[in-house]
Design a protein around this motif. Structure first.
Motif, short mmCIF file in Angstrom:
data_model
loop_
_atom_site.label_atom_id
_atom_site.label_comp_id
_atom_site.label_asym_id
_atom_site.label_seq_id
_atom_site.Cartn_x
_atom_site.Cartn_y
_atom_site.Cartn_z
N GLY A 1 11.55 46.36 -14.33
CA GLY A 1 11.34 45.43 -15.44
C GLY A 1 11.10 44.02 -14.93
N GLN A 2 10.26 43.26 -15.64
CA GLN A 2 9.95 41.88 -15.26
C GLN A 2 10.86 40.94 -16.04
OE1 GLN A 2 6.97 41.38 -13.17
NE2 GLN A 2 7.21 43.60 -12.99
N LEU A 3 11.20 39.84 -15.43
CA LEU A 3 12.02 38.84 -16.12
C LEU A 3 11.08 37.96 -16.95
CD1 LEU A 3 15.07 38.25 -15.90
CD2 LEU A 3 14.49 36.50 -14.21
N PRO A 4 11.29 37.92 -18.28
CA PRO A 4 10.32 37.19 -19.11
C PRO A 4 10.57 35.68 -19.14
CG PRO A 4 11.98 38.22 -20.49
CD PRO A 4 12.36 38.52 -19.06
N VAL A 5 10.43 35.04 -17.99
CA VAL A 5 10.66 33.59 -17.92
C VAL A 5 9.50 32.92 -17.20
CG1 VAL A 5 13.18 33.89 -17.90
CG2 VAL A 5 11.95 33.63 -15.74
N GLU A 6 9.43 31.60 -17.32
CA GLU A 6 8.32 30.83 -16.74
C GLU A 6 8.22 31.04 -15.22
OE1 GLU A 6 8.76 26.72 -17.84
OE2 GLU A 6 7.31 26.07 -16.32
N ASN A 7 7.02 31.27 -14.75
CA ASN A 7 6.69 31.43 -13.32
C ASN A 7 7.26 32.69 -12.68
OD1 ASN A 7 5.20 29.06 -13.20
ND2 ASN A 7 7.01 27.81 -12.77
N SER A 8 7.59 33.69 -13.48
CA SER A 8 8.20 34.87 -12.86
C SER A 8 7.19 35.69 -12.06
CB SER A 8 8.87 35.75 -13.91
OG SER A 8 7.91 36.22 -14.82
N ASP A 9 5.90 35.30 -12.13
CA ASP A 9 4.90 36.00 -11.31
C ASP A 9 4.52 35.19 -10.05
OD1 ASP A 9 3.68 33.97 -12.64
OD2 ASP A 9 1.93 35.12 -13.30
N ALA A 10 5.33 34.16 -9.73
CA ALA A 10 5.00 33.31 -8.57
C ALA A 10 5.09 34.09 -7.27
CB ALA A 10 5.97 32.12 -8.52
N ASP A 11 4.39 33.61 -6.25
CA ASP A 11 4.50 34.21 -4.92
C ASP A 11 5.93 34.02 -4.42
OD1 ASP A 11 1.91 34.94 -4.93
OD2 ASP A 11 1.20 33.24 -3.73
N GLY A 12 6.43 35.04 -3.75
CA GLY A 12 7.79 34.95 -3.22
C GLY A 12 8.82 35.60 -4.13
N ILE A 13 8.38 36.05 -5.33
CA ILE A 13 9.29 36.75 -6.24
C ILE A 13 8.96 38.23 -6.18
CG2 ILE A 13 10.04 37.00 -8.64
CD1 ILE A 13 9.41 34.07 -9.08
N TYR A 14 9.96 39.04 -5.89
CA TYR A 14 9.72 40.47 -5.64
C TYR A 14 10.58 41.35 -6.55
CZ TYR A 14 7.34 38.95 -1.47
OH TYR A 14 6.46 38.35 -0.63
N HIS A 15 9.96 42.48 -6.92
CA HIS A 15 10.71 43.58 -7.51
C HIS A 15 10.73 44.68 -6.48
CE1 HIS A 15 9.25 41.16 -10.82
NE2 HIS A 15 10.32 41.57 -11.49
N PHE A 16 11.66 45.60 -6.58
CA PHE A 16 11.85 46.52 -5.47
C PHE A 16 11.78 47.97 -5.95
CE2 PHE A 16 14.86 47.29 -1.61
CZ PHE A 16 13.79 47.77 -0.88
N TRP A 17 10.64 48.63 -5.70
CA TRP A 17 10.59 50.06 -5.99
C TRP A 17 9.79 50.84 -4.94
CZ3 TRP A 17 14.04 52.47 -8.62
CH2 TRP A 17 13.88 53.83 -8.85
N THR A 18 8.69 50.28 -4.46
CA THR A 18 7.81 51.07 -3.59
C THR A 18 7.91 50.59 -2.13
OG1 THR A 18 5.94 49.57 -3.82
CG2 THR A 18 6.17 51.29 -5.50
N PHE A 19 7.35 51.41 -1.27
CA PHE A 19 7.26 51.07 0.15
C PHE A 19 6.47 49.77 0.31
CE2 PHE A 19 6.76 53.53 4.44
CZ PHE A 19 7.46 52.52 5.08
#
Ligand SMILES: Cc1cc2nc3c(=O)[nH]c(=O)nc-3n(C[C@H](O)[C@H](O)[C@H](O)COP(=O)(O)OP(=O)(O)OC[C@H]3O[C@@H](n4cnc5c(N)ncnc54)[C@H](O)[C@@H]3O)c2cc1C
Length: 413
Positions: A112-130
């Motif tokens: 799930g993505q965090l619905p806040v400002e700039n949550s798609d910035a570089d350096g922000i990661y979610h963790f599921w795949t290789f």
């Protein structure tokens, strides 16, 4: 029994199902579709890769040859967009129409993505795949400061990754302790102290409001709803999964935050089965519908689904007590069964690194968490499998060594 099977998803559930289908039905056509670019790998080891403790090679489980040797057709980078359950056809993003006699859906979830400002910035990661793990490792190697968001089992992996790369981090949690649904503050304190030893500082009662980015769109800080600012060149988010069911929206299959299946892994459509994280399954031991998010459970569900798909009538039940362990710290940690599904909970702390909590429902053990001493796990799991009534035996369940004879003399090993 079908002679043409399609499996959507090549995670552990889909892959073990394809293997079992081949064993059960040597002449069948079997096709596995995955939107990832690589065949099955060990998802539970990608954290060790991200920590820098393992190279790439041992993470892979199957090469493409593995499928060829079994005459299983594997299609990588193939995203399924729809299923027509009337005509029994799967549609892919490239417009291919793939017919099936019986279908297995093993598509898991997406973070799930965090619905806040700039949550798609570089350096922000979610963790599921290789692929995620490769990006996380690269970034964490370079970062000095970090933030982790999401107080569950995957968040701990992100904390350990920060520790391994000497990223000084804050772990932001909404509640008063880590994994508050399964832990009490007393038990969670053991985990909090272990985090602090990794230079990961837990922060409680904290909601993320936005991220600050620099001119290049790189994250530099995390701001909470009280205006506190945490330097963070690396941000790891693990706030839960959205189950991958979009392609079933027009299919007449019962969904309920996942795909609803019975104890045979059969959906509301007799020619469609589901397995792994994606399922809300009927747990015969719990006597209720529930979900598991664990490797061993997904593997077993894939095998059970496949056996039933290949049989004239489904007869193999999924009967499984799941476990999930954490090995990042000096002490072991194990969650087993359904640690949040009790109608009451008993717990005890034995030392600075030993704690036990047991979930009881309708007088039976249904799950729990062990920290420090995992020796009671076999007995406790057996009590779940045997559906033993434990009312009145709370003291024995919490004694340092659990003697099942004193709880259920009739239990056989
Ligand atoms: C970092 C991390 C650490 C973990 N650690 C542990 C642990 O220590 N112990 C433990 O028991 N469990 C752990 N887990 C959980 C465990 O990995 C999962 O429960 C398990 O992998 C689920 O397997 P699955 O086959 O059901 O789903 P997945 O592994 O998610 O596989 C589903 C596959 O389907 C594909 N897919 C989805 N939608 C489509 C579509 N429309 N078309 C085509 N393909 C699609 C996905 O890309 C994916 O490849 C961890 C998970 C992660 C991410």
């Amino acid at each position: 029994m079908g002679s043409s099977y399609v499996v959507i998803g090549d995670g552990i559930a889909g892959s073990s199902a394809a293997e079992t289908l081949r064993e059960q039905d040597p002449d069948a056509d079997i096709r596995v579709l995955t939107d990832e670019g690589e065949p099955l790998y060990n998802r539970i080891l990608i954290k060790e890769f991200a920590k820098g403790k393992l190279p790439e090679a041992p993470i892979a489980i199957h090469e493409e040859d593995w499928y060829e040797e079994r005459d299983i057709e594997l299609s990588l980078n193939t995203h399924v967009t729809a299923v027509d359950v009337e005509d029994r056809v799967v549609l892919t993003h490239e417009g291919e129409e793939i017919p099936y006699d019986d279908l297995l859906v093993a598509t898991g979830g997406t973070p799930g993505q965090l619905p806040v400002e700039n949550s798609d910035a570089d350096g922000i990661y979610h963790f599921w795949t290789f692929q995620d793990a490769r990006g996380i490792r690269q970034r964490a190697e370079q970062a000095d400061t970090g933030v982790i968001i999401g107080a569950g089992l995957l968040g701990i992996d992100l904390a350990a990754i920060c520790g391994a790369h000497e990223v000084s981090a804050h772990y932001l949690m909404r509640g008063e302790c880590w994994w508050r649904y399964a832990m009490s503050p007393d038990g969670a304190e053991i985990i909090h102290n272990a985090m602090r030893e990794l230079d990961v500082t837990p922060v409680f009662g904290c909601n993320t409001e936005r991220f600050e980015v620099d001119d290049n769109g790189q994250v530099v800080a995390t701001i909470d709803d009280e205006g506190n600012r945490y330097d963070s060149e690396f941000v790891g988010i693990a706030i839960g999964l959205n189950f991958n069911t979009e392609f079933l929206q027009k299919a007449d299959i019962e969904l309920d935050d996942g795909i609803v299946v019975d104890e045979y892994m059969r959906t509301s459509n007799p020619h469609v089965y589901a397995a792994g994280d994606i399922t809300r399954f009927y747990d015969v031991l719990l006597g209720d519908y529930t979900q598991n998010g664990a490797w061993g459970s997904a593997k077993s569900q894939g095998q059970v689904a496949a056996e039933n798909m290949a049989a004239a009538e489904p007869t193999t039940e999924f009967r499984w007590v799941t476990s999930y362990s954490i090995t990042h710290f000096d002490f072991p940690f194990l969650s087993f069964g359904h640690p949040t599904e009790g109608d009451r909970y008993i717990e005890r702390r034995y030392s600075d690194t030993e704690w036990r909590r047991i979930a009881i429902r309708d007088g039976r053990v249904v799950g729990g968490v062990l920290i420090g001493d995992l020796a009671p796990q076999n007995t406790l799991k057996r009590l779940i499998r045997q559906e033993t009534i434990v009312d009145g035996h709370e003291e024995e369940l919490l004694s340092e060594s659990v003697h099942e004879e004193s709880i259920a003399p009739a239990i056989e090993g």
